[in-house]
Design a protein around this motif. Structure first.
Motif, mmCIF file in Angstrom:
data_model
loop_
_atom_site.group_PDB
_atom_site.id
_atom_site.type_symbol
_atom_site.label_atom_id
_atom_site.label_comp_id
_atom_site.label_asym_id
_atom_site.label_seq_id
_atom_site.Cartn_x
_atom_site.Cartn_y
_atom_site.Cartn_z
ATOM 1 N N PHE A 106 0.813 -1.302 0.040
ATOM 2 C CA PHE A 106 -0.020 0.122 0.039
ATOM 3 C C PHE A 106 0.732 1.358 -0.139
ATOM 4 O O PHE A 106 1.943 1.200 0.622
ATOM 5 C CB PHE A 106 -1.060 -0.046 1.317
ATOM 6 N N ALA A 107 0.427 2.257 -0.620
ATOM 7 C CA ALA A 107 1.211 3.346 -0.711
ATOM 8 C C ALA A 107 0.381 4.635 0.226
ATOM 9 O O ALA A 107 -0.645 4.603 0.754
ATOM 10 C CB ALA A 107 0.828 3.940 -2.210
ATOM 11 N N ARG A 108 1.372 5.726 0.251
ATOM 12 C CA ARG A 108 1.062 6.773 1.301
ATOM 13 C C ARG A 108 1.456 8.032 0.427
ATOM 14 O O ARG A 108 1.993 8.106 -0.414
ATOM 15 C CB ARG A 108 1.701 6.706 2.542
ATOM 16 N N MET A 109 0.708 9.222 0.927
ATOM 17 C CA MET A 109 1.059 10.350 0.559
ATOM 18 C C MET A 109 1.061 11.484 1.654
ATOM 19 O O MET A 109 0.283 11.383 2.485
ATOM 20 C CB MET A 109 0.029 10.787 -0.731
ATOM 21 N N HIS A 110 2.119 12.282 1.641
ATOM 22 C CA HIS A 110 2.083 13.415 2.561
ATOM 23 C C HIS A 110 1.714 14.616 1.724
ATOM 24 O O HIS A 110 2.329 14.838 0.701
ATOM 25 C CB HIS A 110 3.500 13.714 3.256
ATOM 26 N N VAL A 111 1.121 15.637 2.396
ATOM 27 C CA VAL A 111 0.964 17.010 1.583
ATOM 28 C C VAL A 111 1.452 18.081 2.542
ATOM 29 O O VAL A 111 1.470 18.184 3.717
ATOM 30 C CB VAL A 111 -0.514 17.219 1.380
ATOM 31 N N ALA A 112 2.294 18.826 2.037
ATOM 32 C CA ALA A 112 3.116 19.999 2.587
ATOM 33 C C ALA A 112 2.173 21.183 2.786
ATOM 34 O O ALA A 112 2.415 22.025 1.861
ATOM 35 C CB ALA A 112 4.303 20.249 1.745
ATOM 36 N N VAL A 113 1.355 21.383 3.661
ATOM 37 C CA VAL A 113 0.496 22.200 4.064
ATOM 38 C C VAL A 113 0.649 23.190 5.255
ATOM 39 O O VAL A 113 0.093 23.947 5.615
ATOM 40 C CB VAL A 113 -0.959 21.861 4.002
ATOM 41 N N ALA A 161 -5.935 8.920 -7.693
ATOM 42 C CA ALA A 161 -6.436 8.289 -8.993
ATOM 43 C C ALA A 161 -5.455 7.477 -9.835
ATOM 44 O O ALA A 161 -5.678 6.379 -10.189
ATOM 45 C CB ALA A 161 -7.058 9.288 -9.777
ATOM 46 N N ALA A 162 -4.382 7.939 -9.603
ATOM 47 C CA ALA A 162 -3.083 7.350 -10.450
ATOM 48 C C ALA A 162 -2.579 6.094 -9.726
ATOM 49 O O ALA A 162 -2.053 5.345 -10.402
ATOM 50 C CB ALA A 162 -2.239 8.579 -10.772
ATOM 51 N N ILE A 163 -2.605 6.096 -8.419
ATOM 52 C CA ILE A 163 -1.865 5.149 -7.537
ATOM 53 C C ILE A 163 -3.079 4.502 -6.742
ATOM 54 O O ILE A 163 -3.570 4.812 -5.525
ATOM 55 C CB ILE A 163 -0.884 5.751 -6.750
ATOM 56 N N PRO A 164 -3.670 3.420 -7.370
ATOM 57 C CA PRO A 164 -4.797 2.729 -6.488
ATOM 58 C C PRO A 164 -4.480 2.207 -5.324
ATOM 59 O O PRO A 164 -5.280 1.838 -4.474
ATOM 60 C CB PRO A 164 -5.661 1.899 -7.635
ATOM 61 N N GLN A 165 -3.243 1.682 -5.195
ATOM 62 C CA GLN A 165 -2.771 1.179 -3.959
ATOM 63 C C GLN A 165 -2.725 2.194 -2.625
ATOM 64 O O GLN A 165 -2.324 2.061 -1.397
ATOM 65 C CB GLN A 165 -1.287 0.793 -3.840
ATOM 66 N N MET A 166 -2.820 3.489 -3.091
ATOM 67 C CA MET A 166 -2.872 4.620 -2.034
ATOM 68 C C MET A 166 -3.904 4.330 -0.888
ATOM 69 O O MET A 166 -4.999 4.461 -1.575
ATOM 70 C CB MET A 166 -2.917 6.025 -2.560
ATOM 71 N N SER A 167 -3.669 4.369 0.157
ATOM 72 C CA SER A 167 -4.506 4.018 1.381
ATOM 73 C C SER A 167 -4.594 5.158 2.236
ATOM 74 O O SER A 167 -5.441 5.294 3.137
ATOM 75 C CB SER A 167 -4.221 2.718 2.000
ATOM 76 N N VAL A 168 -3.464 5.871 2.404
ATOM 77 C CA VAL A 168 -3.152 7.080 3.543
ATOM 78 C C VAL A 168 -2.730 8.307 3.257
ATOM 79 O O VAL A 168 -2.085 8.382 2.057
ATOM 80 C CB VAL A 168 -1.925 6.412 4.549
ATOM 81 N N LEU A 169 -3.386 9.379 3.520
ATOM 82 C CA LEU A 169 -3.112 10.761 3.494
ATOM 83 C C LEU A 169 -2.649 11.273 4.776
ATOM 84 O O LEU A 169 -3.369 11.284 5.563
ATOM 85 C CB LEU A 169 -4.282 11.443 2.905
#
Length: 489
Positions: A54-61, A105-113
Motif C-alpha cells: 500500500f502507498a501513502r502520500m504526505h501533503v506539505a500544507v 486516482a493514479a496510484i490505486p494502492q494509495m490508502s493513507v493521506l
C-alpha cells in the motif's frame, strides 16, 4: 486528458505478506483487537506487512513550526534530499486536495493521506484541518493521519477526533527535561519563547497529556523517537515503557540524520548518528516493551508512493492542473485494488517451514521490489535487511544505497568506484546479499568484504529466499563457523 491508472501492485504470485515478516506466523496482527486490525491492515506506516503493498502520500500544507530541534533544518523547493522537513512545493489546502485526488486516482494502492510538515501540523491548524475536512468529503476511503511534535496536541484532540483522524504520530524523544534541553533549543509557548530545561519540561508534559487524551478517544498513536548517540540512547527504553503504559500502539526508533550538508545544528557540530548495529540493538531492547516499527523510511514532508520510493515529481502542481479525473471511478478502482491486496495478504499467511535447529543468527541484505528479490544490485537505492535464525526470519531494517549502474539492463553506465565502496560499507554486518542480478565487479568486491553475493533466488518472495539461503549455509557448514566481525555501518 484523463489520468491513467498507474499500478505497482505485485502479482498474486509475488508472495504477499511472506515478504514482510508475517510468513513465520499465521497472522502478524492476530494479537490485536479486530477493530485495530481493520484500521492498520492497509496502513503502510503502521503495518510492516502492508508497507510492501500500500502507498501513502504526505501533503506539505504546514510550513510553520513552534519548536526547534537540533536535528531539523526545513528546506523548501528541494528535490535532492530525502528526509523529514524537506519539500519541493508548499501547498495551500485547495492545492493539496487537488493533488491528493490526482495521486489517489493514479496510484490505486494509495490508502493513507498524512500531514507531517514541513513544520508541525498543529502549528498550522487552519491549513491542516481545512485540508482534512475537504478530503473527508471527497475521498472518504482514504485514512487520514497527522504527525506532530505534541506541543499543541491537547488543545486539538477534539478537533482531531471530529475529523475522523484515527492515526496520529507523536515525536517523543525523551521524558527527562535535562535530556530534552540537549535536543530542543527552544519552544514557542503562549506567545513566549522558552528555552532549555523549562522548554523541554513544557513540551514533555504536553506530549504525555496529548497521548493520554488520544488513547482515551480510541485514536491509534504511533510514537517516533530519534536515536541520538550520547544524548538519549540510554534513555529511550524508558520512553518506550512509558508510552506503552499510556496506550501507544507502536514505537518507531529511527536513526539521527546528521550529515553536515543538511545544515542542522547537530550536523554542523559533529554529532554522529547511530550505526546500523547500534540502532538494531536499541530497537531490540525496546521491543521487549512494545511493538517496534522497523520499516520507517524517514519520509519527506511531500512523499508520494510506496515506502522507499518517491513519485512526487510525477505530480507537480502544473502537471496536476492539466488533468481531468473521474473521482468516483478512481475511488471505486481504489476500493477494488485494496480488497484484492488484502485478500492476497490473507491468502499468503501460512506457517513457515522450520529452519535448521542449530545455527547462529545471520543478517542478509535483499535488493527487493514489491516484496520479492526483484532488483539488480547496481539499481538498488536501498537494501532490506533480514535476520535468519533457528527461530525464523525477521525484518531488521533498511540500508540506503546509491545508484551504481545506470543502464536499464546490466551495468550500462557504471558510477564512480566510491559509490560501490559506500554501498559495501552500508551492508556491514550482512553475510549475504540477495539480488535479481549482479555484475562481475561488485560480485568480487562483495566477496572480498566477506559478503556472499547471491542471484539464485530472483523473483522469489523475500522470506522464502532468505530461508533457502540460510539452509544452504547450514548444509555448507557455515552456520557452525563464528560470525564475521561486524563493522559499524
Amino acid at each position: 486528458m484523463e489520468l491513467p491508472v498507474i499500478s505497482n501492485a505485485p502479482a498474486a504470485t509475488s508472495g504477499g505478506c511472506k515478504a514482510s515478516g508475517c510468513g513465520s506466523a499465521p497472522d502478524a496482527l492476530a494479537h490485536l483487537p479486530a477493530e485495530v486490525r481493520r484500521k492498520v491492515q492497509d496502513h503502510p506506516c503502521y503495518s510492516e506487512e502492508a508497507h510492501h503493498h500500500f502507498a501513502r502520500m504526505h501533503v506539505a500544507v504546514a510550513p510553520a513550526c513552534n519548536i526547534q530541534c537540533n536535528y531539523c533544518n526545513r528546506k523548501y523547493d528541494c528535490t535532492n534530499e530525502s528526509r523529514p522537513g524537506v519539500v519541493s512545493e508548499l501547498l495551500d489546502p485547495e492545492q493539496a486536495v487537488r493533488k491528493v485526488l490526482a495521486v489517489a486516482a493514479a496510484i490505486p494502492q494509495m490508502s493513507v493521506l498524512g500531514i507531517a510538515g514541513p513544520g508541525d501540523a498543529l502549528a498550522n491548524p487552519q491549513r491542516t484541518f481545512a485540508t482534512f475536512g475537504e478530503l473527508a468529503e471527497k475521498a472518504p476511503d482514504l485514512k487520514l493521519c497527522l504527525s506532530t511534535n505534541g506541543l499543541m496536541l491537547p488543545q486539538y484532540v477534539d478537533e482531531i477526533a471530529r475529523h475522523n483522524i484515527d492515526h496520529v504520530t507523536i515525536t517523543i524523544n525523551c521524558l527527562d527535561p535535562e535530556v530534552g534541553a540537549r535536543i530542543y533549543p527552544w519552544i514557542y509557548w503562549r506567545n513566549r519563547r522558552l528555552r532549555g530545561v523549562e522548554a523541554a519540561r513544557v513540551l514533555i508534559e504536553q506530549q504525555q497529556r496529548g497521548l493520554e487524551m488520544l488513547v482515551a478517544r480510541g485514536i491509534l498513536v504511533k510514537v517516533n523517537s530519534v536515536l541520538i548517540p550520547g544524548v538519549n540512547d540510554t534513555h529511550l527504553p524508558a520512553v518506550s515503557r512509558a508510552v506503552k503504559a499510556k496506550g501507544a500502539f507502536l514505537h518507531n526508533v529511527m536513526p539521527l540524520i546528521a550529515e553536515a550538508e543538511h545544515g542542522t545544528w547537530y550536523g554542523l557540530t559533529g554529532q554522529r548518528g547511530p550505526s546500523a548495529a547500534e540502532l538494531q540493538a536499541l530497537q531490540d531492547e525496546c521491543a521487549g516493551d512494545m511493538a517496534m516499527m522497523r520499516h520507517c523510511r524517514q519520509c519527506r514532508a511531500d512523499a508520494v508512493g510506496l515506502l522507499g520510493e518517491d513519485r512526487g515529481a510525477e505530480f507537480t502542481l502544473d502537471k496536476v492542473a492539466a488533468l481531468e479525473i473521474d473521482y468516483a471511478a478512481a475511488m471505486a478502482r481504489r476500493q477494488e485494488v485494496h480488497a484484492a491486496l488484502i485478500g492476497q495478504m490473507e491468502a499468503a499467511r501460512a506457517p513457515a517451514p522450520a529452519l535448521p535447529a542449530a545455527g547462529r543468527p545471520v543478517l542478509m541484505a535483499v535488493a527487493a521490489k514489491n516484496g520479492v528479490v526483484g532488483e539488480h544490485f547496481g539499481h538498488a537505492r536501498e537494501f532490506l535487511v533480514y535476520e535468519a535464525s533457528p527461530q525464523g526470519v525477521r525484518f531488521i531494517g533498511h540500508r540506503l544505497a546509491e545508484l551504481y549502474c545506470g543502464g536499464a539492463d546490466g551495468c550500462g553506465e557504471v558510477a564512480p568506484e566510491a559509490i560501490l565502496e559506500r554501498t559495501i560499507a552500508a551492508l556491514a554486518g550482512c553475510e549475504a546479499v540477495l539480488c535479481a542480478k549482479i555484475g562481475f565487479e561488485p560480485w568480487g568486491r562483495l566477496e572480498a568484504a566477506g559478503i556472499a553475493p547471491n542471484g539464485e533466488h530472483a523473483l522469489e518472495p523475500i522470506e522464502d529466499a532468505v530461508r533457502a539461503v540460510y539452509r544452504e549455509m547450514a548444509a555448507a557448514g557455515r552456520l557452525a563457523q563464528p560470525a564475521p566481525a561486524r563493522q559499524a555501518a
